[in-house]
Design a protein around this motif. Structure first.
Motif, PDB file in Angstrom:
ATOM      1  N   VAL A  68      13.926  36.736  -0.977  1.00  0.00           N
ATOM      2  CA  VAL A  68      15.081  36.990  -1.835  1.00  0.00           C
ATOM      3  C   VAL A  68      16.204  37.442  -0.906  1.00  0.00           C
ATOM      4  N   GLU A  69      17.361  36.767  -0.965  1.00  0.00           N
ATOM      5  CA  GLU A  69      18.419  37.096  -0.018  1.00  0.00           C
ATOM      6  C   GLU A  69      19.807  36.884  -0.610  1.00  0.00           C
ATOM      7  N   ASP A  70      20.746  37.596   0.003  1.00  0.00           N
ATOM      8  CA  ASP A  70      22.158  37.491  -0.365  1.00  0.00           C
ATOM      9  C   ASP A  70      22.381  37.878  -1.831  1.00  0.00           C
ATOM     10  N   ILE A  71      22.034  39.108  -2.130  1.00  0.00           N
ATOM     11  CA  ILE A  71      22.156  39.642  -3.489  1.00  0.00           C
ATOM     12  C   ILE A  71      23.242  40.717  -3.487  1.00  0.00           C
ATOM     13  N   LEU A  72      24.146  40.640  -4.460  1.00  0.00           N
ATOM     14  CA  LEU A  72      25.224  41.616  -4.582  1.00  0.00           C
ATOM     15  C   LEU A  72      25.231  42.198  -5.987  1.00  0.00           C
ATOM     16  N   VAL A  73      25.152  43.526  -6.071  1.00  0.00           N
ATOM     17  CA  VAL A  73      25.278  44.246  -7.334  1.00  0.00           C
ATOM     18  C   VAL A  73      26.501  45.143  -7.188  1.00  0.00           C
ATOM     19  N   GLU A  74      27.514  44.935  -8.027  1.00  0.00           N
ATOM     20  CA  GLU A  74      28.736  45.718  -7.853  1.00  0.00           C
ATOM     21  C   GLU A  74      29.405  46.044  -9.178  1.00  0.00           C
ATOM     22  N   ASN A  75      30.087  47.197  -9.161  1.00  0.00           N
ATOM     23  CA  ASN A  75      30.893  47.633 -10.307  1.00  0.00           C
ATOM     24  C   ASN A  75      30.073  47.721 -11.592  1.00  0.00           C
ATOM     25  N   CYS A  76      28.828  48.116 -11.469  1.00  0.00           N
ATOM     26  CA  CYS A  76      27.950  48.242 -12.635  1.00  0.00           C
ATOM     27  C   CYS A  76      27.740  49.723 -12.979  1.00  0.00           C
ATOM     28  N   THR A  77      27.313  49.948 -14.219  1.00  0.00           N
ATOM     29  CA  THR A  77      26.937  51.286 -14.675  1.00  0.00           C
ATOM     30  C   THR A  77      25.475  51.249 -15.094  1.00  0.00           C
ATOM     31  N   PHE A  78      24.728  52.249 -14.629  1.00  0.00           N
ATOM     32  CA  PHE A  78      23.295  52.277 -14.890  1.00  0.00           C
ATOM     33  C   PHE A  78      22.934  53.515 -15.693  1.00  0.00           C
ATOM     34  N   GLY A  79      22.413  53.297 -16.887  1.00  0.00           N
ATOM     35  CA  GLY A  79      21.885  54.384 -17.687  1.00  0.00           C
ATOM     36  C   GLY A  79      20.437  54.634 -17.331  1.00  0.00           C
ATOM     37  N   GLU A  80      19.676  55.159 -18.295  1.00  0.00           N
ATOM     38  CA  GLU A  80      18.275  55.483 -18.033  1.00  0.00           C
ATOM     39  C   GLU A  80      17.502  54.260 -17.544  1.00  0.00           C
ATOM     40  N   ASN A  95      19.668  41.188   3.132  1.00  0.00           N
ATOM     41  CA  ASN A  95      21.067  41.072   2.715  1.00  0.00           C
ATOM     42  C   ASN A  95      21.218  41.421   1.232  1.00  0.00           C
ATOM     43  N   ILE A  96      20.784  42.624   0.899  1.00  0.00           N
ATOM     44  CA  ILE A  96      20.856  43.132  -0.471  1.00  0.00           C
ATOM     45  C   ILE A  96      21.895  44.252  -0.490  1.00  0.00           C
ATOM     46  N   THR A  97      22.900  44.134  -1.352  1.00  0.00           N
ATOM     47  CA  THR A  97      23.966  45.133  -1.411  1.00  0.00           C
ATOM     48  C   THR A  97      24.166  45.612  -2.837  1.00  0.00           C
ATOM     49  N   ILE A  98      24.231  46.932  -2.992  1.00  0.00           N
ATOM     50  CA  ILE A  98      24.673  47.524  -4.256  1.00  0.00           C
ATOM     51  C   ILE A  98      25.837  48.448  -3.916  1.00  0.00           C
ATOM     52  N   ARG A  99      26.958  48.264  -4.605  1.00  0.00           N
ATOM     53  CA  ARG A  99      28.156  49.027  -4.238  1.00  0.00           C
ATOM     54  C   ARG A  99      29.045  49.270  -5.455  1.00  0.00           C
ATOM     55  N   ASN A 100      29.854  50.325  -5.318  1.00  0.00           N
ATOM     56  CA  ASN A 100      30.872  50.635  -6.332  1.00  0.00           C
ATOM     57  C   ASN A 100      30.268  50.751  -7.729  1.00  0.00           C
ATOM     58  N   CYS A 101      29.174  51.476  -7.820  1.00  0.00           N
ATOM     59  CA  CYS A 101      28.470  51.604  -9.098  1.00  0.00           C
ATOM     60  C   CYS A 101      28.388  53.065  -9.528  1.00  0.00           C
ATOM     61  N   LYS A 102      28.204  53.251 -10.846  1.00  0.00           N
ATOM     62  CA  LYS A 102      28.023  54.570 -11.426  1.00  0.00           C
ATOM     63  C   LYS A 102      26.606  54.683 -11.976  1.00  0.00           C
ATOM     64  N   VAL A 103      26.009  55.870 -11.780  1.00  0.00           N
ATOM     65  CA  VAL A 103      24.660  56.101 -12.294  1.00  0.00           C
ATOM     66  C   VAL A 103      24.695  57.305 -13.234  1.00  0.00           C
ATOM     67  N   ALA A 104      23.951  57.207 -14.302  1.00  0.00           N
ATOM     68  CA  ALA A 104      23.823  58.314 -15.261  1.00  0.00           C
ATOM     69  C   ALA A 104      22.382  58.324 -15.730  1.00  0.00           C
ATOM     70  N   ASN A 105      21.479  58.761 -14.840  1.00  0.00           N
ATOM     71  CA  ASN A 105      20.059  58.680 -15.146  1.00  0.00           C
ATOM     72  C   ASN A 105      19.284  59.722 -14.337  1.00  0.00           C
ATOM     73  N   THR A 106      17.977  59.646 -14.385  1.00  0.00           N
ATOM     74  CA  THR A 106      17.123  60.579 -13.658  1.00  0.00           C
ATOM     75  C   THR A 106      16.157  59.842 -12.743  1.00  0.00           C
ATOM     76  N   CYS A 107      16.570  58.693 -12.234  1.00  0.00           N
ATOM     77  CA  CYS A 107      15.708  57.870 -11.395  1.00  0.00           C
ATOM     78  C   CYS A 107      16.330  57.693 -10.004  1.00  0.00           C
ATOM     79  N   PRO A 108      15.588  57.139  -9.033  1.00  0.00           N
ATOM     80  CA  PRO A 108      16.145  56.905  -7.706  1.00  0.00           C
ATOM     81  C   PRO A 108      17.261  55.854  -7.735  1.00  0.00           C
ATOM     82  N   ILE A 109      18.226  56.006  -6.834  1.00  0.00           N
ATOM     83  CA  ILE A 109      19.220  54.941  -6.655  1.00  0.00           C
ATOM     84  C   ILE A 109      18.562  53.754  -5.969  1.00  0.00           C
ATOM     85  N   LEU A 110      17.873  54.009  -4.859  1.00  0.00           N
ATOM     86  CA  LEU A 110      17.160  52.956  -4.139  1.00  0.00           C
ATOM     87  C   LEU A 110      15.691  53.332  -4.053  1.00  0.00           C
TER      88      LEU A 110
END
Length: 415
Positions: free
Chosen positions: A257-269, A285-300
């Motif tokens: 799995v390659e070249d994945i971009l997750v951006e400008n997302c909001t993550f709840g529970e 080549n996995i990127t997560i950027r510019n995101c908001k989290v509102a939960n009790t779990c790991p980011i990565l």
């Protein structure tokens, strides 16, 4: 000259013409949340496939089992439209499929597309998996097995996914609500060039937990972008897959799995915001950027399987704000551990990971402790600010660098 110009205009008009809309209510299908419309909607899809067209679900609730989209077809759900999944597994045929890093026979999803290039699902309407009956059956089975002191797996109670897209290129999923899946919500397998944008993906934690309802499972895919989405599910929000098992890297159905971009997302529970590992042999080549989290779990979260050779490289986590369970979690993952009689000793390799520009309140900073033979190199935390009651990073690896990392206003402590 005039003939050439006329020919050019004709070809241009053909190339840019909109595909025909096939509004299902024009084919005798009425909005009725109690009447199963699977066969009638499938006939519309088959008709649209002949010349190419978009199946349009208008305002109203339409009950259906598994639908199979063909080349030259697309799906659009209008404002107020709800495509509601049947809660009877007999309405989802058993077919060659892919689940939990294995190629096997499994039940079709509500929406299925196999080798449908340029496939799209667009909103603003909803796809609702109507999963409550499946969730209750899952927990009842698990409770019964526990009484007998027997293990239970995710596949014992037969449940459909919401969307399964297999072997498709240039896919768009946009402006659509995807709720209450019986099993995984969105499963992408062997796809390239996928855009998920402005989607709302949810399944509940209460009053009945919706087990294994991953938001997006990316399985042997490349060039996938998830943008401006809201995801809150009772499992991993975004999960990188690709295969599992001691010889997984040699099996044709598995892969990178390659070249994945997750951006400008909001993550709840969720169980984790971005996960690599439960069934993953190689991710890069996995990127997560510019995101908001509102939960009790790991980011990565990196799930290190002791029965699978794993390589995770070039992972970037950047500009994440909000509240979470931890910044990082690397730990052994022994769910359904099986060496299948092999004497090999698989190990994981983690390299070139950068976690930067993080500002969160967290339950803890994190844990980095994989299996004994796993290795970690070029792992950097940079410009990280965390407020937490558990300020230490539990870390057993030497090649972990810290630059401008503060926890509760002081320098990070690594145990």
């Amino acid at each position: 000259m005039k003939q050439t110009l006329l020919l050019f205009c004709l070809l241009f008009s053909i190339g840019t013409a909109k595909s025909q809309d096939y509004i299902i209510t024009k084919f005798g299908i009425k909005p009725d949340s109690t009447k199963l419309n699977t066969a009638a909607i499938q006939r519309v899809i088959d008709k649209a496939a002949v010349k190419g067209g978009t199946i349009v679900i208008p305002n109203g609730t339409f009950l259906s089992g598994a639908l199979f989209f063909k080349p030259n077809t697309k799906l659009r759900l209008m404002e107020g439209a709800v495509l509601k999944g049947s809660d009877d597994i007999k309405d989802y045929p058993l077919l060659p499929s892919r689940m939990e890093g294995q190629n096997l026979d499994y039940y079709a999803a509500l929406i299925n597309a196999y080798k449908v290039d340029h496939f799209s699902i667009t909103g603003p309407g909803s796809i609702n998996g109507n999963g409550l009956r499946f969730w209750k059956a899952f927990w009842a089975n698990r409770e019964e097995k526990a009484k007998l002191k027997l293990p239970s797996t995710n596949l014992e109670v037969h449940r459909p996914r919401l969307v399964f897209i297999w072997g498709c290129n240039d896919v768009t999923i946009k402006d659509v609500k995807m709720h209450n899946s019986g099993f995984w919500t969105t499963h992408l397998y062997q796809c390239q060039n996928v855009l998920m944008e402005n989607c709302d993906i949810r399944s509940p934690f209460r009053p009945v937990k919706a087990p294994s309802t991953d938001g997006v499972d990316i399985d042997v895919c490349s060039k996938v972008t998830i943008r401006n989405c809201y995801i809150s599910v009772n499992d991993d929000a975004v999960c990188i897959k690709g295969g599992k098992g001691v010889d997984a890297q040699n099996l044709p159905g598995n892969g990178i799995v390659e070249d994945i971009l997750v951006e400008n997302c909001t993550f709840g529970e969720a169980h984790s915001t971005l996960t690599l590992g439960s069934e993953c042999i190689h991710a890069r080549n996995i990127t997560i950027r510019n995101c908001k989290v509102a939960n009790t779990c790991p980011i990565l979260r990196l799930k290190m399987r002791p029965d699978t050779y794993q390589l995770f490289e070039n992972i970037t986590v950047d500009n994440i704000t909000g509240s979470c369970g931890s910044v990082i979690l690397i730990n052994p993952w022994k769910q359904f551990f099986d060496l299948k009689g092999s004497t090999k000793k698989p190990y994981g390799t983690i390299k070139n990971i950068k976690i930067s520009n993080i500002n969160v309140q967290a339950g803890s900073f994190g844990v980095m402790e994989g299996n004994p033979n796993d290795t970690v190199s070029d792992f950097v935390f940079k410009n990280v600010t965390v407020t937490t009651k558990s300020p230490a990073l539990q870390n057993k690896y030497k090649d972990v660098k810290v630059e401008n990392v503060t926890v509760n206003g002081a320098a990070l402590i690594m145990n």
